[in-house]
Design an enzyme around this catalytic site. Structure first.
Site, mmCIF file in Angstrom:
data_model
loop_
_atom_site.group_PDB
_atom_site.id
_atom_site.type_symbol
_atom_site.label_atom_id
_atom_site.label_comp_id
_atom_site.label_asym_id
_atom_site.label_seq_id
_atom_site.Cartn_x
_atom_site.Cartn_y
_atom_site.Cartn_z
ATOM 1 N N ASP A 18 0.920 -1.295 -0.068
ATOM 2 C CA ASP A 18 -0.038 -0.094 -0.091
ATOM 3 C C ASP A 18 0.701 1.167 0.041
ATOM 4 O O ASP A 18 1.477 1.422 0.914
ATOM 5 C CB ASP A 18 -1.043 -0.107 1.331
ATOM 6 C CG ASP A 18 -1.877 1.079 0.984
ATOM 7 O OD1 ASP A 18 -1.821 1.673 0.251
ATOM 8 O OD2 ASP A 18 -2.699 1.147 2.151
ATOM 9 N N ASP A 116 -3.116 2.685 -6.231
ATOM 10 C CA ASP A 116 -1.853 2.633 -4.954
ATOM 11 C C ASP A 116 -1.864 1.268 -4.114
ATOM 12 O O ASP A 116 -1.232 1.490 -3.154
ATOM 13 C CB ASP A 116 -1.920 3.810 -4.324
ATOM 14 C CG ASP A 116 -3.254 3.940 -3.487
ATOM 15 O OD1 ASP A 116 -4.134 3.128 -3.593
ATOM 16 O OD2 ASP A 116 -3.446 4.972 -2.765
ATOM 17 N N GLU A 117 -2.615 0.203 -4.592
ATOM 18 C CA GLU A 117 -2.349 -0.912 -3.752
ATOM 19 C C GLU A 117 -2.354 -2.134 -4.626
ATOM 20 O O GLU A 117 -3.000 -2.291 -5.853
ATOM 21 C CB GLU A 117 -3.832 -1.121 -2.998
ATOM 22 C CG GLU A 117 -3.977 -0.178 -1.789
ATOM 23 C CD GLU A 117 -5.080 -0.285 -0.984
ATOM 24 O OE1 GLU A 117 -5.351 -1.575 -0.391
ATOM 25 O OE2 GLU A 117 -5.989 0.468 -0.919
#
Length: 364
Positions: A18, A116-117
């Site tokens: 993350d 973003d993960e």
């Protein structure tokens, strides 16, 4: 239900990565003078009178109580001294593409869940959790070196625990939950730490005396399925540490939608149109961020009493034009302009999506 995997397979080893405060971190990378300052990415606050929301904020801004999804006007009241920047989704998407290409090299199986993960299944290349920790440290070092970004990593035997673990020591954290530690790790955590358990489910469980994941794991599976239907099976599996969802590539998303619920039901159509304009900007920004084109625009209008209407209009070709979204949303809303009922919620939706040129779909 057996909690053991077949001995030939051994425990899975899953990393959840993350990226820390991704949008602000991209802005800081572009302009290092912003480092260490309360940075808020979102709508123009207009001195506390702006409409729209906070997309993301730096950890320094979070100390003032600013949070993602918060109205920008509220953020300004909490942190008037903050630095407010409009989101640059194309820049974030370009950065994300490079990051994901780098992370993909470390995975046997790879599943990106947002800009973003990402989940990495590393069970083939890592014979033990110790090896996975070394791999995670390499991930962090290479990402910092290549992109100047930090990432928080959770390592665990399944996806749900890895995601909870990655959230434990932000920013730049590395948290490992070995198979023997699963029960001890999960027991004290609040039920809302489970991804997908929102406010209503949390309140329902609290009303039934269930505050922690440990308490949830003690509830019989049948009772949880009585409460939540099929979703109860999934919840029971997570609470007992035996969720086994595979890490796998995700297909292209089918639609992008945003909504705004008014604090009070609104009769003033001028206020509703302002809200729709804000939604047009937000849904368009998300479209650019994911580098997609759309063909169909839809709106949702919910009146007092929860009567809900949806309308759609399809364009001749695929575009990413904000003016087309604005024009179609406006024309679709005209049907409701003279309706005297108060409005509780409005939404905007783009569907019939396809990748813009230059974007890889990355299917299977």
């Amino acid at each position: 239900m057996s909690t053991k995997m077949p001995p030939s397979l051994g425990p899975r080893i899953i990393l959840h990565c993350d990226l820390d405060a991704f949008y602000p971190s991209c802005e800081i990378k572009r302009n290092p003078s912003l480092a260490g300052k309360p940075l808020i990415v979102g709508a123009d606050p207009k001195g506390g009178h702006g409409r729209g929301v906070v997309m993301s904020c730096s950890y320094e801004a979070r100390k003032f109580g600013v949070r993602s999804g918060m109205p920008i006007s509220q953020a300004y009241k909490l942190c008037p001294q903050g630095i407010y920047v409009r989101p640059d989704f194309e820049f974030y998407a370009e950065t994300s593409d490079r990051v994901m290409s780098l992370l993909r090299k470390f995975a046997d199986r790879f599943e990106q869940t947002s800009i973003d993960e990402v989940y990495l299944d590393v069970g083939d290349r890592c014979a033990s959790f110790d090896e996975a920790i070394k791999l995670a440290r390499r991930v962090k070092t290479e990402l910092k070196s290549a992109e100047g970004l930090t990432v928080s990593v959770g390592i665990a035997p399944n996806k749900s625990i890895a995601k909870m673990a990655s959230d434990m020591n932000k920013p730049d954290g590395l948290t490992t939950v070995r198979p023997d530690d699963v029960k001890t790790f999960l027991e004290p955590l609040s039920v809302n730490k489970i991804s997908g358990v929102g406010k209503k489910t949390t309140e329902f469980l609290q009303e039934h005396g269930v505050e922690t994941i440990g308490q949830l794991s003690q509830i019989p599976a049948k009772k949880i399925t009585d409460w939540f239907g099929k979703g109860g099976v999934w919840l029971w599996g997570i609470a007992n540490g035996i969720e086994e969802t595979p890490v796998e590539e995700r297909p292209l998303r089918k639609s992008i939608s945003v909504e705004q619920t008014f604090e009070r039901d609104i009769q003033n159509k001028g206020v509703v149109k302002e809200a729709l304009e804000s939604l047009v900007l937000e849904v368009h920004e998300r479209l650019l961020g994911e580098r997609l084109l759309f063909r169909t625009v839809g709106i949702k209008v919910r009146f007092e009493g929860f009567q809900t209407f949806t309308r759609e209009k399809t364009h001749t070709g695929y575009v990413d034009d904000q003016d087309v979204i604005r024009e179609y949303v406006g024309s679709l809303f005209r049907e409701f302009e003279k309706d005297r009922r108060r409005i509780r919620l409005v939404g905007a939706r783009l569907s019939d999506l396809k990748p813009a040129e230059g974007r890889q779909t990355r299917l299977g």
